[in-house]
Design a protein around this motif. Structure first.
Motif, PDB file in Angstrom:
ATOM      1  N   ALA A 178       2.335   1.668  -3.458  1.00  0.00           N
ATOM      2  CA  ALA A 178       1.326   2.125  -4.413  1.00  0.00           C
ATOM      3  C   ALA A 178       1.034   3.613  -4.233  1.00  0.00           C
ATOM      4  O   ALA A 178       0.901   4.357  -5.212  1.00  0.00           O
ATOM      5  N   SER A 227      -5.146  -6.124  -6.037  1.00  0.00           N
ATOM      6  CA  SER A 227      -5.806  -6.137  -4.729  1.00  0.00           C
ATOM      7  C   SER A 227      -7.313  -6.191  -4.881  1.00  0.00           C
ATOM      8  O   SER A 227      -8.000  -6.912  -4.144  1.00  0.00           O
ATOM      9  N   ARG A 240      -2.711   2.533   1.481  1.00  0.00           N
ATOM     10  CA  ARG A 240      -2.622   3.418   0.315  1.00  0.00           C
ATOM     11  C   ARG A 240      -3.470   4.670   0.534  1.00  0.00           C
ATOM     12  O   ARG A 240      -3.014   5.804   0.311  1.00  0.00           O
ATOM     13  N   THR A 266      -3.719  -3.334   2.012  1.00  0.00           N
ATOM     14  CA  THR A 266      -3.077  -2.584   0.937  1.00  0.00           C
ATOM     15  C   THR A 266      -3.882  -1.329   0.612  1.00  0.00           C
ATOM     16  O   THR A 266      -3.329  -0.220   0.531  1.00  0.00           O
ATOM     17  N   PHE A 267      -5.185  -1.475   0.440  1.00  0.00           N
ATOM     18  CA  PHE A 267      -6.041  -0.327   0.149  1.00  0.00           C
ATOM     19  C   PHE A 267      -6.049   0.671   1.313  1.00  0.00           C
ATOM     20  O   PHE A 267      -6.028   1.885   1.096  1.00  0.00           O
ATOM     21  N   GLY A 298       0.814  -1.212   0.000  1.00  0.00           N
ATOM     22  CA  GLY A 298       0.000   0.000   0.000  1.00  0.00           C
ATOM     23  C   GLY A 298       0.841   1.252   0.000  1.00  0.00           C
ATOM     24  O   GLY A 298       0.524   2.239  -0.680  1.00  0.00           O
ATOM     25  N   ASP A 323       1.261   1.524  -9.244  1.00  0.00           N
ATOM     26  CA  ASP A 323       0.038   1.759  -8.472  1.00  0.00           C
ATOM     27  C   ASP A 323      -1.146   1.051  -9.121  1.00  0.00           C
ATOM     28  O   ASP A 323      -1.962   0.407  -8.439  1.00  0.00           O
ATOM     29  N   THR A 356      -3.243  -1.949  -7.227  1.00  0.00           N
ATOM     30  CA  THR A 356      -4.656  -1.722  -6.898  1.00  0.00           C
ATOM     31  C   THR A 356      -5.572  -2.688  -7.640  1.00  0.00           C
ATOM     32  O   THR A 356      -6.538  -3.198  -7.066  1.00  0.00           O
ATOM     33  N   GLN A 357      -5.271  -2.970  -8.900  1.00  0.00           N
ATOM     34  CA  GLN A 357      -6.103  -3.897  -9.664  1.00  0.00           C
ATOM     35  C   GLN A 357      -5.975  -5.323  -9.119  1.00  0.00           C
ATOM     36  O   GLN A 357      -6.963  -6.057  -9.011  1.00  0.00           O
TER      37      GLN A 357
END
Length: 328
Positions: free
Chosen positions: A127, A143, A214, A210-211, A124, A136, A140-141
């Protein structure tokens, strides 16, 4: 910023709220098995199972008493740690089953949380530092993909791929042998058997951390003190992990406490798919067998784990963040 007295009042309020939640858990835990259709005698129904035998069995288990008597007995036993004997495994004490299964589930959940946090937070952070770039987008994709996959579907997919197509991992059980020469041998065997369950549970929660990291970092990176750190000639790694990540970590810590509840729910599905002999599978088997004492004990322990982790996360957040606590 909250002062000491306001923080104490805030913590006291939280303690009261969690005690209310604990009381509600006790009541719900008593009610759930009893509103389910049927009773424990349904698993014994057969040509030789008469109504007299059924009544005798209910009397032996104390299920023919009035509900208020059952509830008082349930409260007294639960609060003293006496969960009775298993109906389906009679006369095995329920506590023996818990002592056997709980460490395996704790290991499964602990390994999943550790992997999710250790990998998810740096991903995260990386990213966020490369916001809008290919790195990034890829993180993100990926995750989002793992966050969208149902846990049980991923578990079944891993069973098929690594259990049948490429059979390199066990797909059932916690160990390959009933006896081991040492604790280290047992631990290695247990770890080998939990690879697929841990990967299944970690994939979903890793994406969440991760999200979260980030998003938290994207609010912090534009701050002036980050720009000052960059102007001092510090490396990107020093700026990111030395100055940006620490203030972004409290929301992750709070989320960690709340995720234990989802982990407990995910453990039921994952342990069932992989036939992993933990608390989740024990609860699933108890529901099918209408095993009231085991249902109540497993639900009680999992609920207490969730409440305890949430409470600990809130207290730690209160300590870390000086703004929490109701001060002016």
């Amino acid at each position: 910023m909250a002062n000491t007295s306001s923080k104490k009042a805030y913590i006291a309020t939280r303690v009261r709220n969690y005690l209310v939640a604990f009381t509600a858990i006790l009541a719900v835990n008593f009610a759930i098995p009893r509103v389910m259709p049927g009773d424990p005698t349904t698993r014994f129904v057969g040509p030789g199972f008469t109504e007299a035998a059924r009544q005798e069995l209910l009397q032996e288990f104390g299920l023919n008493r009035p509900l208020w008597e059952q509830f008082l007995l349930y409260l007294a036993n639960t609060l003293t740690g006496d969960f009775g004997v298993s109906f389906a495994r009679y006369p095995t004490p329920v506590m023996d089953l818990i002592v056997e299964r709980l460490p395996r589930t704790l290991y499964l959940m602990g390994a999943s949380v550790t992997i999710s946090v250790v990998i998810g937070i740096p991903l995260g952070a990386f990213a966020a530092w490369n916001f809008g770039e290919r790195e990034d987008l890829f993180i993100t994709q990926s995750s989002l993909f793992f966050r969208s996959i149902p846990t049980f579907w991923l578990a079944i997919l891993l069973v098929f791929v690594f259990g049948y197509v490429i059979p390199i991992f066990p797909i059932s059980g916690a160990t390959g042998s009933a006896t081991h020469t040492s604790f280290l041998a047992y631990f290695v065997d247990l770890t080998y058997h939990t690879v697929l369950p841990v990967v299944t549970m970690s994939a979903y929660f890793l994406a969440g951390y991760t999200f979260l990291m980030r998003g938290s970092l994207l609010d912090i990176l534009p701050e002036n003190y980050i720009k000052i750190a960059e102007s001092k000639g510090l490396s990107e790694r020093q700026v990111l992990f030395g100055h940006a990540v620490p203030p972004a970590f409290p929301p992750v810590l709070t989320q960690l406490g709340f995720q234990i509840g989802r982990l407990a729910g995910g453990a039921v599905l994952v342990e069932t798919v992989f036939s992993y002999p933990g608390m989740g599978q024990l609860m699933f088997e108890a529901v099918l067998a209408r095993d009231y004492p085991v249902i109540q004990a497993t639900f009680f322990f999992l609920a207490v784990m969730v409440l305890g982790s949430m409470f600990l996360a809130e207290i730690l957040y209160t300590i870390i963040d000086p703004r929490i606590g109701g001060g002016e």
